[in-house]
Design a protein around this motif. Structure first.
Motif, PDB file in Angstrom:
ATOM      1  N   ALA A  97     -13.349   7.358   9.417  1.00 10.93           N
ATOM      2  CA  ALA A  97     -12.264   8.191   9.943  1.00 10.93           C
ATOM      3  C   ALA A  97     -10.887   7.679   9.564  1.00 10.93           C
ATOM      4  CB  ALA A  97     -12.373   8.271  11.472  1.00 10.93           C
ATOM      5  N   ALA A  98     -10.801   6.520   8.930  1.00 11.76           N
ATOM      6  CA  ALA A  98      -9.527   5.838   8.745  1.00 11.76           C
ATOM      7  C   ALA A  98      -8.542   6.598   7.873  1.00 11.76           C
ATOM      8  CB  ALA A  98      -9.766   4.446   8.172  1.00 11.76           C
ATOM      9  N   SER A  99      -8.984   7.108   6.746  1.00 11.45           N
ATOM     10  CA  SER A  99      -8.068   7.757   5.813  1.00 11.45           C
ATOM     11  C   SER A  99      -7.424   8.996   6.427  1.00 11.45           C
ATOM     12  CB  SER A  99      -8.810   8.136   4.529  1.00 11.45           C
ATOM     13  OG  SER A  99      -7.946   8.779   3.610  1.00 11.45           O
ATOM     14  N   ALA A 100      -8.232   9.843   7.068  1.00  6.12           N
ATOM     15  CA  ALA A 100      -7.693  11.056   7.692  1.00  6.12           C
ATOM     16  C   ALA A 100      -6.769  10.722   8.844  1.00  6.12           C
ATOM     17  CB  ALA A 100      -8.835  11.949   8.176  1.00  6.12           C
ATOM     18  N   GLY A 118      -1.683 -13.029   5.120  1.00  3.99           N
ATOM     19  CA  GLY A 118      -2.249 -11.692   5.247  1.00  3.99           C
ATOM     20  C   GLY A 118      -1.576 -10.713   4.308  1.00  3.99           C
ATOM     21  N   MET A 119      -0.250 -10.766   4.273  1.00  5.40           N
ATOM     22  CA  MET A 119       0.493  -9.882   3.380  1.00  5.40           C
ATOM     23  C   MET A 119       0.177 -10.208   1.918  1.00  5.40           C
ATOM     24  SD  MET A 119       4.536  -8.944   3.540  1.00  5.40           S
ATOM     25  CE  MET A 119       5.091 -10.607   3.199  1.00  5.40           C
ATOM     26  N   ARG A 120       0.008 -11.491   1.626  1.00  2.99           N
ATOM     27  CA  ARG A 120      -0.301 -11.901   0.264  1.00  2.99           C
ATOM     28  C   ARG A 120      -1.688 -11.420  -0.163  1.00  2.99           C
ATOM     29  NH1 ARG A 120       2.438 -13.206  -4.287  1.00  2.99           N
ATOM     30  NH2 ARG A 120       0.802 -13.617  -5.805  1.00  2.99           N
ATOM     31  N   ILE A 121      -2.638 -11.496   0.749  1.00  7.03           N
ATOM     32  CA  ILE A 121      -3.987 -11.023   0.445  1.00  7.03           C
ATOM     33  C   ILE A 121      -3.976  -9.521   0.166  1.00  7.03           C
ATOM     34  CG2 ILE A 121      -6.263 -10.604   1.485  1.00  7.03           C
ATOM     35  CD1 ILE A 121      -5.933 -13.353   2.866  1.00  7.03           C
ATOM     36  N   GLY A 122      -3.215  -8.773   0.964  1.00  4.28           N
ATOM     37  CA  GLY A 122      -3.096  -7.340   0.704  1.00  4.28           C
ATOM     38  C   GLY A 122      -2.502  -7.057  -0.660  1.00  4.28           C
ATOM     39  N   LEU A 123      -1.460  -7.811  -1.010  1.00  2.00           N
ATOM     40  CA  LEU A 123      -0.813  -7.637  -2.318  1.00  2.00           C
ATOM     41  C   LEU A 123      -1.767  -7.990  -3.456  1.00  2.00           C
ATOM     42  CD1 LEU A 123       1.732  -7.118  -4.030  1.00  2.00           C
ATOM     43  CD2 LEU A 123       2.359  -9.516  -3.654  1.00  2.00           C
ATOM     44  N   ASP A 124      -2.489  -9.101  -3.307  1.00  2.14           N
ATOM     45  CA  ASP A 124      -3.437  -9.503  -4.351  1.00  2.14           C
ATOM     46  C   ASP A 124      -4.581  -8.503  -4.479  1.00  2.14           C
ATOM     47  OD1 ASP A 124      -1.918 -11.703  -4.876  1.00  2.14           O
ATOM     48  OD2 ASP A 124      -3.196 -13.138  -3.807  1.00  2.14           O
ATOM     49  N   GLY A 125      -5.003  -7.915  -3.357  1.00  4.16           N
ATOM     50  CA  GLY A 125      -6.042  -6.898  -3.421  1.00  4.16           C
ATOM     51  C   GLY A 125      -5.617  -5.700  -4.246  1.00  4.16           C
ATOM     52  N   VAL A 126      -4.383  -5.256  -4.028  1.00  2.00           N
ATOM     53  CA  VAL A 126      -3.846  -4.152  -4.823  1.00  2.00           C
ATOM     54  C   VAL A 126      -3.752  -4.552  -6.289  1.00  2.00           C
ATOM     55  CG1 VAL A 126      -1.789  -2.733  -5.222  1.00  2.00           C
ATOM     56  CG2 VAL A 126      -2.585  -3.132  -2.885  1.00  2.00           C
ATOM     57  N   LYS A 181      -4.779   6.432  -3.192  1.00  2.27           N
ATOM     58  CA  LYS A 181      -5.441   6.532  -1.895  1.00  2.27           C
ATOM     59  C   LYS A 181      -6.949   6.730  -1.998  1.00  2.27           C
ATOM     60  CE  LYS A 181      -1.362   8.180   0.593  1.00  2.27           C
ATOM     61  NZ  LYS A 181      -1.248   6.939   1.395  1.00  2.27           N
ATOM     62  N   GLU A 182      -7.441   6.864  -3.212  1.00  2.00           N
ATOM     63  CA  GLU A 182      -8.892   6.968  -3.389  1.00  2.00           C
ATOM     64  C   GLU A 182      -9.582   5.698  -2.905  1.00  2.00           C
ATOM     65  OE1 GLU A 182     -12.158   7.397  -7.033  1.00  2.00           O
ATOM     66  OE2 GLU A 182     -10.002   7.632  -7.421  1.00  2.00           O
ATOM     67  N   HIS A 183      -8.900   4.579  -3.016  1.00  2.00           N
ATOM     68  CA  HIS A 183      -9.402   3.295  -2.552  1.00  2.00           C
ATOM     69  C   HIS A 183      -8.599   2.859  -1.321  1.00  2.00           C
ATOM     70  CE1 HIS A 183     -11.917   2.530  -6.165  1.00  2.00           C
ATOM     71  NE2 HIS A 183     -10.995   3.288  -6.751  1.00  2.00           N
ATOM     72  N   PRO A 184      -9.240   2.227  -0.338  1.00  2.00           N
ATOM     73  CA  PRO A 184      -8.543   1.905   0.911  1.00  2.00           C
ATOM     74  C   PRO A 184      -7.629   0.698   0.846  1.00  2.00           C
ATOM     75  CG  PRO A 184     -10.797   1.111   1.008  1.00  2.00           C
ATOM     76  CD  PRO A 184     -10.667   1.862  -0.291  1.00  2.00           C
ATOM     77  N   VAL A 185      -7.602  -0.021  -0.263  1.00  2.00           N
ATOM     78  CA  VAL A 185      -6.841  -1.270  -0.323  1.00  2.00           C
ATOM     79  C   VAL A 185      -5.354  -1.025  -0.139  1.00  2.00           C
ATOM     80  CG1 VAL A 185      -6.296  -3.284  -1.734  1.00  2.00           C
ATOM     81  CG2 VAL A 185      -8.610  -2.366  -1.727  1.00  2.00           C
ATOM     82  N   GLU A 186      -4.831   0.079  -0.667  1.00  2.00           N
ATOM     83  CA  GLU A 186      -3.397   0.343  -0.495  1.00  2.00           C
ATOM     84  C   GLU A 186      -3.057   0.538   0.978  1.00  2.00           C
ATOM     85  OE1 GLU A 186      -1.588   3.323   0.313  1.00  2.00           O
ATOM     86  OE2 GLU A 186      -3.399   4.405   0.883  1.00  2.00           O
TER      87      GLU A 186
END
Length: 455
Positions: free
Chosen positions: A118-121, A414-422, A432-437
């Motif tokens: 349900a997260a994306s919607a 945490g912010m760095r991990i999000g950035l590296d994931g992207v 938005k096809e992938h949830p990492v953003e």
């Protein structure tokens, strides 16, 4: 009757929260169509109409809070209670107890099967789905911090269990996790610092099922530069046998639906906590959309001469309860960061092993492998510091230092991990096809959000 007053829930023309949002959408469409009409040019109202469109689409309509239920003072005969501190095991052991492990397994299933799909919607709609909230209610999230004798599910302080639950929920989606945990933050606060009368009045409402469940919100953050939660600009002044509150609170989770608020305010130069019912005069709410945790349905709460009784003061007047509230809230955000960062790592690992470039998986490149390894190390460090602080909080010990360390690490890494994931997903990390953003946007909230959730 004016259009704005007709949106006030509880009046003769009161609307539900969903109907209110629909009405606001129709109103915005109406003023937008008016701005496109040639008639306003002939009558000289072009500038005024454009200003109306800009204001309503930017801020939304400010409306009164929902008409809350009537709380029976001293609603039942059961005496109040404080959750007992967890006993020390005598060793440094963060292994969950049997009860915590059982709860954790249920919550993990909830996160994987309900929150994640349900997260994306929900992020797009800036509101949590009713079925997600109902599922959290069924699991018992709102009463996690309520003493068992008052309808809760645990005998001891829930900080450690709360950290495990928040981490597991955030692995599904941080925004929905915050929305599901928000009412429980108020219940935990009343369980920790409420008087017998306050506990008897409000805690029974958190044990309701389905639509009878109480929606409540913790209001700490404020929309000002360099906001310090230990020095709230919202004020409370003594007035006769009660208090009058003035100020603005931001990032209030599900504020448009909440029937009860715990608000931080400065009283006689010292921060304090106040219980405010949604039906109070002078209380208004408006949308407060954000970059991250959008699924939490964030709102801005306006308090203009809101009068509350002497029994609205929650805890002490020396700032001790307020300081503990802020620290337990920061700890909750650390747990949310750990869960979301773990979700990023779990998503990136198979991607870099399966994604090929120049005839081999990109994980064979040292730059990629080292980045993923750093992410794994940092997630474990974040988890260790968060669990250590939570275990001390569960034992009733001072956690100022431990929470400070955990928050600094979780906000930065945490912010760095999000950035590296992207970065590791390349172009896929930007869409938005992938949830990492979305997880990247959510992780940026950890260092700036105050309040909303509590362990």
């Amino acid at each position: 009757m004016s259009f704005i007053s007709s949106l006030r829930p509880g009046g003769r023309h009161g609307l539900s929260s969903r109907e209110t949002r629909d009405a606001i959408g129709l109103a915005v469409a109406a003023v937008n169509r008016l701005a496109q009409s040639e008639l306003i040019d002939r009558v000289g109202l072009r500038k005024q109409a454009e200003q109306v469109v800009y204001t309503t689409t930017r801020n939304g309509f400010r409306v009164a809070t929902v008409a809350g239920r009537t709380f029976a003072r001293g609603g039942r005969r059961t005496a109040g209670a404080r959750p007992a501190s967890a006993p020390s095991r005598g060793v440094f052991d963060l292994t969950p107890t049997d009860d915590e492990q059982m709860l954790l397994e249920v919550v993990r299933e909830l996160a994987a099967e309900v929150l994640r799909p349900a997260a994306s919607a929900a992020d797009e709609a800036c509101a949590p789905p009713a079925e997600v909230l109902a599922a959290g209610q069924d699991v018992g999230l709102p009463v996690l911090g309520v003493p068992e004798q008052l309808g809760g599910i645990l005998e001891e302080r829930s900080a450690m269990a709360g950290a495990l639950v928040a981490e597991a929920l955030a692995h599904g989606d941080m925004g929905l996790a915050v929305a599901a945990l928000a009412p429980g933050a108020v219940a935990t606060a009343i369980g920790l610092w409420g008087t017998d009368a306050q506990q008897q009045t409000y805690l029974p409402a958190f044990t309701g099922a389905g639509s009878d469940a109480l929606v409540a919100a913790l209001a700490v953050a404020e929309p000002r530069v360099l906001f310090d939660p230990f020095e709230p600009a919202t004020t409370a002044r003594r007035d006769g046998d009660g208090f009058v509150l003035d100020g603005v609170k931001s990032a209030v989770v599900r504020g448009a639906d909440a029937e009860l608020f715990v608000v931080t305010a400065t009283l006689d130069g010292t921060p304090a906590l106040f219980i405010v019912e949604s039906g109070a005069d002078g209380l208004e709410v408006e949308a407060d959309p954000s970059m991250g945790v959008r699924a939490a349905g964030l709102s801005r709460l306006h308090l203009t001469g809101v009068r509350v009784g002497a029994d609205a003061l929650l805890g002490d007047t020396d700032g001790t309860a307020h300081a503990e509230c802020v620290r337990l809230s920061r700890l909750a955000w650390c747990a949310l960061a750990v869960g979301t960062a773990q979700a990023v790592l779990d998503y990136v690992l198979p991607y870099v092993n399966e994604r090929e470039a120049f005839g081999e998986p990109i994980s064979h490149r040292q730059s990629v492998a080292f980045m993923v390894a750093d992410m794994a190390i940092e997630v474990q460090a974040m988890r260790l510091l968060t669990w250590r602080a939570a275990s001390r909080a569960a034992r009733g010990e001072d956690v100022a230092r431990e929470v400070g360390l955990a928050r600094q690490l979780c906000a930065e890494k945490g912010m760095r991990i999000g950035l590296d994931g992207v970065q590791l997903l390349g172009g896929h990390g930007f869409v938005k096809e992938h949830p990492v953003e979305r997880w990247y946007r959510d992780l940026r909230a950890v260092g700036v959000m105050e309040g909303a959730v509590l362990l």
